[in-house]
Design an enzyme around this catalytic site. Structure first.
Site, PDB file in Angstrom:
ATOM      1  CB  CYS A   1     -17.865  -3.375   1.106  1.00  0.00           C
ATOM      2  SG  CYS A   1     -17.335  -3.905  -0.540  1.00  0.00           S
TER       3      CYS A   1
ATOM      4  N   GLY B   1       0.826  -1.210   0.000  1.00  0.00           N
ATOM      5  CA  GLY B   1       0.000   0.000   0.000  1.00  0.00           C
ATOM      6  C   GLY B   1       0.853   1.249   0.000  1.00  0.00           C
ATOM      7  CD1 TRP B   2      -0.017   5.774  -1.153  1.00  0.00           C
ATOM      8  CD2 TRP B   2      -1.783   4.562  -0.536  1.00  0.00           C
ATOM      9  NE1 TRP B   2      -0.945   5.869  -2.156  1.00  0.00           N
ATOM     10  CE2 TRP B   2      -2.053   5.136  -1.804  1.00  0.00           C
ATOM     11  CE3 TRP B   2      -2.769   3.756   0.041  1.00  0.00           C
ATOM     12  CZ2 TRP B   2      -3.246   4.921  -2.488  1.00  0.00           C
ATOM     13  CZ3 TRP B   2      -3.959   3.535  -0.641  1.00  0.00           C
ATOM     14  CH2 TRP B   2      -4.177   4.127  -1.895  1.00  0.00           C
TER      15      TRP B   2
ATOM     16  CD  GLN C   1      -0.938   1.149  -3.280  1.00  0.00           C
ATOM     17  OE1 GLN C   1      -0.288   0.116  -3.447  1.00  0.00           O
ATOM     18  NE2 GLN C   1      -2.162   1.143  -2.754  1.00  0.00           N
TER      19      GLN C   1
END
Length: 391
Positions: A358, A176-177, A201
């Site tokens: 979600c 990710g980041w 990213q």
């Protein structure tokens, strides 16, 4: 049109667990259930009956995206009401149904699939994620925890489970980041490597490593984890990544982790999970996560056992992901003035539906999420009880 309305009335009559209203394209309104309507579903134009019967997720998802179908009230409430009605015609069709890929995903297609979702702009994600830019389930230790608190809690919870020691090496597959690898290096003084297939990213993680002065401890590669050669690590972790590898690649994932993990090493996989079976959703596969597959818990445990790993700990974070998604959905709505500067209404409605659907899925146990800790070889250095994970 009369026949279409009769089909809709019959279909919708027992769809939801709460009282609701339907407004049809000709302006007529029907009330269902006893008491005040919790929400109203508006059909601005009919959706072909065959489309709904053949693939309700796709038909209604696209209908909402293009405003053929609208909702007055909470999108999350509508979908939770659907899932809470076990007799609904759409209960099985709207959840994660089986959509098994017969073609094994290559490194090239994996890169394309990841870039489809993650390379739509760091600035977009920055608008509604937390301060750490963490795009996975948070961990709410207290009701007062902010989203940023929850994401920091989650990273710390994972690092504690891995029982890190200074000088060890850590690989984060799908980093990710960069919050996890940066926190691990700063707090535990481990040498951390992150890999990602997202160029956006990758560039941001490189910047963060320099900003934090961690170039001696942290590195990041724009690479598929299967491309790592002649490297082993004391700890291997993946958070929200294995859902992207595809059903056909699950065995290869654990085989690769086995090669990358040092003797007596530990690994943790943090994954959305199917309740009984694995699967995906046709609408999600087309518009959100192409090539994805949500594995059942039993699938993951089976592949872990096949590699002779020791299964150490399994924990459900289902309610935590529901709350995380509710936070993201609220942040997304607050950020709409900025989002509209670069995204059209179809994109906005798509993401609104995705985030709310979600959240509903996790809240209603339609899907779950688990952290699974396992080890390679004999590791007798772990504490005798799980207390160390919660100190």
């Amino acid at each position: 049109m009369v026949a279409d309305k009769l089909f809709y009335k019959t279909l919708l009559k027992n769809m939801f667990s709460d009282p609701f209203q339907i407004k049809f394209w000709d302006g007529t309104v029907e009330n269902y259930g006893e008491g005040e309507a919790k929400f109203k579903i508006i059909f601005n134009e009919p959706i072909p009956k065959g489309d709904i019967i053949n693939d309700p997720s796709m038909a209604l998802g696209e209908g909402y995206m293009t405003n053929k179908v609208d909702i007055e009230g909470s999108v999350q409430d509508v979908i939770e009401s659907l899932y809470n009605n076990k007799e609904s015609f759409l209960k099985n069709g709207a959840k994660y149904e089986k959509l098994l890929k017969k073609i094994k995903s290559t490194i090239k297609t994996s890169k394309e699939n990841i870039q489809f979702h993650y390379d739509i702009g760091n600035d977009f994600y920055k608008l509604w994620l937390d301060d750490t830019m963490t795009y996975s389930c948070g961990y709410f230790k207290n009701d007062t925890d902010s989203l940023t608190d929850a994401q920091k809690n989650k990273v710390e919870h994972i690092l504690k489970k891995l029982n890190l020691k200074e000088g060890q090496s850590l690989l984060d597959i799908g980093c990710g980041w960069g919050e996890l690898i940066i926190t691990a290096a700063k707090k535990y003084k481990v040498k951390a490597l992150g890999v990602t297939l997202s160029s956006e990213q990758f560039e941001r993680v490189k910047e963060r490593i320099k900003e934090e002065g961690l170039t001696d401890l942290v590195d990041v590669k724009l690479s598929d984890y299967r491309e790592l050669k002649n490297l082993t690590f004391d700890r291997v972790v993946s958070v929200g990544m294995i859902e992207h590898v595809g059903k056909e690649n699950l065995q290869e994932y654990f085989q690769t982790v086995n090669k990358l993990l040092s003797k007596n090493g530990l690994s943790l996989v943090h994954s959305i999970t199917g309740i009984n079976d694995g699967g995906t959703n046709t609408w999600i596969d087309k518009y959100i996560f192409p090539g994805g597959y949500v594995p059942a818990v039993k699938e993951l445990v089976n592949y872990i056992s096949e590699q002779d790993f020791e299964l150490i700990d399994v924990e459900s974070l289902r309610r935590h992901y529901g709350r995380t998604l509710e936070n993201w959905a609220r942040n997304f709505e607050k950020a709409l003035p900025e989002v509209r500067k670069s995204k059209d209404e179809t994109f906005i409605r798509m993401w609104r539906l995705y985030l709310n659907a979600c959240a509903a899925s996790f809240n209603c146990v339609n899907i779950s999420i688990h952290q699974i800790l396992f080890g390679k070889g004999v590791n007798n250095d772990l504490p005798w009880t799980r207390d160390y994970m919660y100190r």
